[in-house]
Scaffold this motif. Structure first.
Motif, PDB file in Angstrom:
ATOM      1  N   THR A   1      51.762  29.078  34.354  1.00 19.64           N
ATOM      2  CA  THR A   1      53.037  29.576  35.206  1.00 19.64           C
ATOM      3  C   THR A   1      54.333  29.410  34.248  1.00 19.64           C
ATOM      4  O   THR A   1      55.165  30.178  34.349  1.00 19.64           O
ATOM      5  CB  THR A   1      53.126  29.173  36.417  1.00 19.64           C
TER       6      THR A   1
ATOM      7  N   GLN B   1      52.552  39.829  39.936  1.00 22.59           N
ATOM      8  CA  GLN B   1      52.297  38.512  39.767  1.00 22.59           C
ATOM      9  C   GLN B   1      53.146  37.441  39.030  1.00 22.59           C
ATOM     10  O   GLN B   1      53.403  36.480  39.202  1.00 22.59           O
ATOM     11  CB  GLN B   1      50.813  38.289  38.848  1.00 22.59           C
TER      12      GLN B   1
ATOM     13  N   LEU C   1      42.544  40.092  38.239  1.00 14.94           N
ATOM     14  CA  LEU C   1      43.155  38.931  38.093  1.00 14.94           C
ATOM     15  C   LEU C   1      41.992  37.672  37.510  1.00 14.94           C
ATOM     16  O   LEU C   1      42.442  36.883  36.749  1.00 14.94           O
ATOM     17  CB  LEU C   1      43.974  38.346  39.328  1.00 14.94           C
TER      18      LEU C   1
END
Length: 507
Positions: free
Chosen positions: A380, A406, A499
């Protein structure tokens, strides 16, 4: 006695006549035709006129085959032989009656010709049927593919909409959208399965799977579905059933869910019973009996043979929605396992469907490590550059909305090979993954994938490529692999499926 039989059954087939050089009959035995003597042969029959030019004083034999003679009241098919001699001997005319021979020959030739013609007709019919079948399967594949792009949009935006602030009425509307799109997706999948079946492209994938877990999942799902309709759901699973067996889990689940869907659909009062028992365990094979019983509307006796036919629904056709493909698919899948599906029913009281299927059963069977357990986790701290090769605006917008929500992705879109290559070789940013639609308007995605794999720079030609397609025949998957495609995302897809496959393939 023998001589008597000979006289009675021997048929005269030859007549001899001696001619002079002018064509007059000097002498004849009249064995076939009477009154030849002292007549000019041209007056007896017009054909004989052609013989007069051949009456020469040298030895020669001339044969005329299959001559149709109609003299007075007698008709025959004969060979005519004219024999001439040296030394001034008179010519000899022989009429050989071959009527039976030529009739038999004609009959045989006619039968042979008819056989050849029938064979050619059959060949033409087979060619026509093959072309018709090929056209139908191609049409179904292309048509269903075209439906999947808008269906992807419906699924995506329904999912996005459900996550927004909605009042109760709006949530009901979204639920209806979800239900309708799921039903549409199942119909498209069924039609594609029938297309695969009829073209011989549907095969079983035999792998070890957890049989107990599959049954528990089905039991849990249909207990809820039945209760929502006010029906009871009973189940009886034999304690002796092996836990790990070898077979096609996906297709077994498809068979059982299609049968259970039918049971629920056609039952308004009472309930459903789902029985699974072990017949026998021998020679590393487990014979397992499946039985689904309902207290529904039942099937009339004369319709029992029709229910497994594609696009057929025999019970008050307009009352129950569906394509009529479920049981046709069940029958084919069960027969692929060398088994049969049986049905017994009493109209107005209910039905029972049952089958015995053989599975591999051995202590050496082990489950593969589930890829889902080893779930990849995105880093991330960085953003990933995704290149979408897609010319459908609906799919473009669907992917954009999913990835934008996202916060970990940049999305670039290309529709042509040169645009794709330019984006991948650009020095501005490195592409982390390519989402490639296989069926573009002017190009094939696998052809573009081949171009990517030929790029000179290692990090460019090794970029992960995920195909997005509805074409998942065995030969299609082989073609994608040969083109260097890493993974396949089946259309239509939802947010979690997109995803999951992106995360799985990011390096």
């Amino acid at each position: 006695m023998l001589e008597e039989y000979k006289k009675k059954y021997t048929k005269v087939v030859l007549q001899y006549s001696i001619l002079n050089f002018n064509g007059n009959v000097l002498e004849s035995d009249d064995a076939l035709f009477l009154g030849f003597s002292n007549k000019y042969i041209g007056d007896i029959h017009p054909f004989f006129e052609t013989l007069t030019s051949l009456l020469i004083a040298e030895e020669n034999e001339t044969i005329f085959s299959c001559i149709h003679l109609n003299i007075v009241d007698k008709t025959i098919t004969a060979d005519i032989i004219l024999q001439t001699f040296n030394d001034g001997k008179n010519p000899l005319l022989i009429i050989h009656d071959l009527t039976s021979h030529y009739k038999n020959y004609q009959t045989t030739a006619q039968v042979r010709n008819e056989s050849v013609i029938n064979s050619q007709i059959l060949e033409l019919k087979n060619t026509y049927l093959k072309e018709k079948e090929s056209f139908k399967n191609t049409f179904i594949a292309n048509f269903s593919h075209e439906l999947r792009d808008p269906l992807t949009g419906i699924l995506t935006f329904t999912d996005i909409l459900s996550k927004t602030n909605l009042d109760l009425q709006q949530k009901d509307y979204v639920q209806i959208l979800n239900s309708s799109s799921s039903f549409l997706k199942k119909m498209i999948d069924d039609i594609l399965d029938i297309s695969k079946i009829e073209s011989g492209n549907l095969e079983l994938a035999i792998e070890p799977f957890n049989f107990h877990a599959l049954l528990e999942e089905i039991k849990f799902t249909y207990k809820i579905i039945a209760e929502q309709k006010g029906l009871t759901f009973r189940f009886n699973f034999d304690e002796k059933l092996p836990k790990i067996i070898g077979g096609d889990a996906k297709r077994l689940q498809q068979v059982l869910t299609n049968l259970l869907d039918n049971a629920v659909k056609f039952t308004n009062h009472g309930g459903i019973t789902f029985n699974v028992s072990l017949n026998q365990l021998r020679a590393q094979k487990a014979s397992i009996h499946f039985e689904i019983i309902d207290t529904g509307i039942g099937i009339e006796k004369e319709n029992l043979n029709k229910i497994f036919t594609s696009f057929t629904q025999v019970s008050r056709a307009n009352e129950f929605k569906g394509t009529g493909l479920g049981l046709a698919i069940v029958k084919y899948l069960v027969e692929l396992t060398k088994s049969k599906i049986s049905v017994s029913s009493e109209y107005g009281k209910g039905s029972k469907f049952s089958t015995n299927i053989n599975f591999i059963s051995s202590s050496s069977l082990t489950l593969k490590e589930s890829k889902n357990k080893k779930k990849s986790i995105l880093d991330t701290s960085k953003k990933y550059n995704i290149l979408l090769v897609e010319d459908s605006e609906i799919t473009q917008l669907s992917v954009l909305k999913i990835l934008a929500s996202q916060g970990h992705f940049f999305l670039d879109i290309a529709t042509k090979p040169d645009e794709v290559i330019t984006r991948i070789t650009s020095l501005d940013h490195e592409v982390d993954l390519v989402l490639m639609d296989i069926k573009l308007k002017e190009f094939q995605g696998d052809a573009i994938a081949k171009q990517i794999r030929k790029l000179p720079e290692r990090h460019q030609k090794k970029v992960p490529i995920v195909a997005m397609t509805a074409k998942l025949y065995k030969e299609d998957l082989k073609r994608y692999k040969k083109a260097g495609i890493d993974d396949v995302l089946k259309k239509p897809f939802n947010e979690s499926q997109l995803l999951e496959i992106i995360t799985k393939n990011l390096k």
